[in-house]
Design an enzyme around this catalytic site. Structure first.
Site, short mmCIF file in Angstrom:
data_model
loop_
_atom_site.label_atom_id
_atom_site.label_comp_id
_atom_site.label_asym_id
_atom_site.label_seq_id
_atom_site.Cartn_x
_atom_site.Cartn_y
_atom_site.Cartn_z
N ILE A 198 0.98 -0.94 -0.07
CA ILE A 198 0.04 -0.02 -0.21
C ILE A 198 0.85 1.27 0.04
O ILE A 198 0.47 2.13 -0.89
CB ILE A 198 -1.01 0.00 1.11
CG1 ILE A 198 -2.03 -1.35 0.92
CG2 ILE A 198 -1.85 1.42 1.08
CD1 ILE A 198 -2.81 -1.64 2.22
N ASN B 236 12.24 -0.59 7.19
CA ASN B 236 13.30 -1.46 7.60
C ASN B 236 13.59 -2.70 6.59
O ASN B 236 14.28 -3.48 6.66
CB ASN B 236 13.02 -2.02 8.93
CG ASN B 236 11.86 -2.61 9.32
OD1 ASN B 236 11.20 -3.35 8.27
ND2 ASN B 236 11.61 -3.25 10.26
N PHE B 237 12.59 -2.83 5.35
CA PHE B 237 12.51 -3.58 4.49
C PHE B 237 12.49 -4.95 5.07
O PHE B 237 12.94 -5.92 4.57
CB PHE B 237 13.83 -3.52 3.42
CG PHE B 237 13.98 -2.32 2.79
CD1 PHE B 237 13.09 -1.82 1.92
CD2 PHE B 237 15.19 -1.34 3.25
CE1 PHE B 237 13.04 -0.36 1.56
CE2 PHE B 237 15.09 -0.04 2.64
CZ PHE B 237 14.18 0.35 1.64
N ASN C 123 9.70 -6.69 5.18
CA ASN C 123 8.67 -7.35 4.31
C ASN C 123 8.70 -6.76 3.10
O ASN C 123 7.36 -6.47 2.45
CB ASN C 123 7.27 -7.67 5.00
CG ASN C 123 6.44 -8.66 4.58
OD1 ASN C 123 6.82 -9.50 3.79
ND2 ASN C 123 5.09 -8.17 4.73
N PHE D 32 2.08 3.36 7.65
CA PHE D 32 1.83 2.07 7.37
C PHE D 32 2.71 0.87 7.88
O PHE D 32 2.31 -0.36 7.87
CB PHE D 32 2.09 2.00 5.75
CG PHE D 32 1.22 2.91 5.07
CD1 PHE D 32 0.01 2.60 4.56
CD2 PHE D 32 1.94 4.05 4.82
CE1 PHE D 32 -0.53 3.44 3.96
CE2 PHE D 32 0.99 5.21 4.00
CZ PHE D 32 -0.37 4.71 3.53
N LYS E 185 1.51 -7.84 9.23
CA LYS E 185 0.16 -7.94 8.85
C LYS E 185 -0.36 -9.47 8.84
O LYS E 185 -1.43 -9.44 8.47
CB LYS E 185 0.16 -7.26 7.84
CG LYS E 185 0.56 -7.67 6.56
CD LYS E 185 0.35 -6.72 5.17
CE LYS E 185 1.10 -7.52 4.00
NZ LYS E 185 0.46 -6.79 2.87
N SER F 48 -7.56 -1.18 9.70
CA SER F 48 -8.16 -2.23 8.98
C SER F 48 -9.73 -2.34 9.52
O SER F 48 -9.85 -2.37 10.74
CB SER F 48 -7.37 -3.43 9.57
OG SER F 48 -8.16 -4.50 8.99
N TYR G 120 -2.90 -9.78 15.85
CA TYR G 120 -2.88 -8.68 14.63
C TYR G 120 -3.85 -7.66 14.64
O TYR G 120 -3.64 -6.40 14.89
CB TYR G 120 -2.69 -9.23 13.49
CG TYR G 120 -3.19 -8.17 12.25
CD1 TYR G 120 -1.99 -7.52 11.68
CD2 TYR G 120 -4.31 -8.35 11.59
CE1 TYR G 120 -2.65 -6.61 10.73
CE2 TYR G 120 -4.84 -7.38 10.63
CZ TYR G 120 -3.91 -6.41 10.15
OH TYR G 120 -4.23 -5.63 9.32
N LYS H 124 -3.89 -3.53 16.04
CA LYS H 124 -4.58 -2.38 15.30
C LYS H 124 -5.51 -1.65 16.19
O LYS H 124 -5.48 -0.34 16.13
CB LYS H 124 -5.32 -2.78 13.79
CG LYS H 124 -4.33 -3.51 12.92
CD LYS H 124 -3.57 -2.21 12.12
CE LYS H 124 -2.60 -2.69 11.08
NZ LYS H 124 -1.67 -1.50 10.76
N ASN I 267 -3.49 -14.14 1.60
CA ASN I 267 -4.98 -13.47 1.03
C ASN I 267 -5.22 -14.15 0.03
O ASN I 267 -4.45 -14.61 -0.91
CB ASN I 267 -4.67 -11.91 1.21
CG ASN I 267 -4.16 -11.22 2.45
OD1 ASN I 267 -3.16 -10.63 2.71
ND2 ASN I 267 -5.22 -11.38 3.52
N PHE J 116 -11.94 -21.30 1.45
CA PHE J 116 -12.20 -21.84 2.95
C PHE J 116 -13.62 -21.74 3.38
O PHE J 116 -14.33 -20.77 3.80
CB PHE J 116 -11.39 -20.73 3.77
CG PHE J 116 -9.96 -20.82 3.51
CD1 PHE J 116 -9.39 -22.08 3.36
CD2 PHE J 116 -9.21 -19.78 3.60
CE1 PHE J 116 -7.94 -22.42 3.23
CE2 PHE J 116 -7.81 -19.92 3.31
CZ PHE J 116 -7.08 -21.03 3.39
#
Ligand code: UD1
Length: 352
Positions: A23, A43-44, A46, A91, A95, A135, A159, A163, A214, A233
């Site tokens: 995002i 911090n890269f 992910n 951001f 997640k 979220s 998670y 949030k 996802n 699912f």
């Protein structure tokens, strides 16, 4: 701390934490388009610097970036000393729902701890304008759909709880007596429904590490042959065809919602406000599979599997508040989401 260099500019700088992510990278493009200059801290963990290079390809200019962890107050202080930010978009965070139950402490440290550090450094620099990446997960298992911003909030996993904790903390900060606030906080919480798709250049998109959690990235990897079949699912929910219904929103629409929120901050004054960013329309898993097959011209084999623990039947937004107060609404339909997702997947079968 390492950083890229930048040319002098008079455009307003906006700090984008996690700006190399799915995002965040799309938001960087929309910030450039709207005349702002994104300054990225990432911090890269992910994400990859390549995403920022490609933002530069699209926009003719890459964001300034600092490779930095939010839990590094000293490094963050240096960034704030170098720039005068007109706002912060936050951001950065972990997640993956399943992972959050295995390593909750890490999730709270990164998502909650990182935000606390960010807010402390902001306050120390007199910076009070913040847009937080929240979220629809904060609505837990909603009593009905569509969901509006006044619905009660709850969490069903670490998670989601991280949030929700951050939302609560930010609300408390903004509600403190004005005389006790270092800066009068001006905060917007954006509650995303299900972001999908990619920039229409096909150069930036979602690049999940390992097997995707996802739906859309999973379907895309089945379509391209990297994964053999989709597990659907559950097909016994009380929905149109028994499969789960979600409000999928094009990531470019979502990114533009952030620019609208940024403009809204200038007029809103002190306080903390929450907005849903969704389309207001729900699609089932099988409807998504069919739409992806149409857009890609590929078959997506699937089998019905047991329900995934924690999943809800239906989740879609009432997005009227964002339209009324931010002048924003989603423009792109399902077909366009799928075409753009496929362009990204087929042009970048192994991600960045
Ligand atoms: C998930 C998270 C949510 C998070 C959001 C964005 C869970 C329970 N929820 O939302 O907290 O904010 O992602 O990252 O993980 N599906 C399949 N097969 C798959 C994958 C998904 O059938 O392989 C179905 C799911 O059951 C659901 C729909 O597709 O009905 C969408 O799933 P997903 O993309 O994981 O999003 P959410 O569950 O809505």
């Amino acid at each position: 701390m390492s950083s890229s260099s930048s040319a002098p500019t008079t455009r307003p700088d906006v700090l984008v934490t996690g700006g190399a992510g799915y995002i965040g990278s799309h938001v960087c493009v929309e910030l450039f388009n709207a005349g702002y200059r994104p300054v990225v801290v990432d911090n890269f963990s992910n994400s990859k610097p390549e995403a920022l290079r490609r933002v530069g390809e699209i926009c003719g200019e890459a964001p300034v970036f600092y490779e930095l962890d939010l839990n590094d107050p000293k490094g963050l202080t240096e960034v704030f000393a170098r720039h005068s930010f007109s706002a912060v978009m936050h951001f950065a965070g972990l997640k993956a729902v399943g992972e959050s139950s295995r390593i909750p402490l890490t999730y709270y440290r990164e998502n909650v701890g990182g935000t606390l550090t960010l807010c402390e450094v902001m306050a120390a620099h007199g910076q009070s304008r913040l847009i937080f990446s929240s979220s629809a997960t904060v609505y837990g298992d909603p009593a009905s759909v569509p969901i509006d911003e006044r619905f009660p909030t709850s969490a069903t996993n670490p998670y989601g709880r991280s949030k929700l904790m951050v939302e609560d903390i930010l609300q408390d900060m903004a509600a403190a007596p004005a005389a006790d606030q270092v800066v009068p906080w001006n905060i917007t919480l954006l509650r995303y429904f299900n972001p999908v798709g990619a920039h229409d250049s096909g150069r930036i998109g979602e690049d999940p590490a390992g097997i995707p959690n996802n739906l859309l990235p999973y379907v895309a990897q089945v379509a391209i042959g990297k994964l053999p079949e989709l597990s659907v699912f559950g097909d016994d929910y009380d929905t149109v065809d028994g499969t789960g219904v979600r409000d999928y929103i094009h990531v470019v629409d979502l990114a533009r919602g952030h620019v609208a929120a940024l403009k809204g901050l200038s007029t809103a004054g002190a306080g903390c406000r929450a907005y849903n960013l969704g389309t207001g329309r729900g699609y089932s898993v099988l409807q998504m599979v069919a739409a992806f097959e149409r857009a890609s011209g590929r078959k997506v084999p699937y089998r019905i599997a047991p329900r995934r623990p924690g999943d809800i039947a239906s989740c879609y937004a009432n997005a009227d508040l964002a339209r009324r107060e931010l002048g924003w609404s989603a423009e792109f339909g399902l077909e366009r989401m799928m075409e753009d997702a496929w362009r990204w997947q087929s042009g970048n079968p192994n991600g960045y």
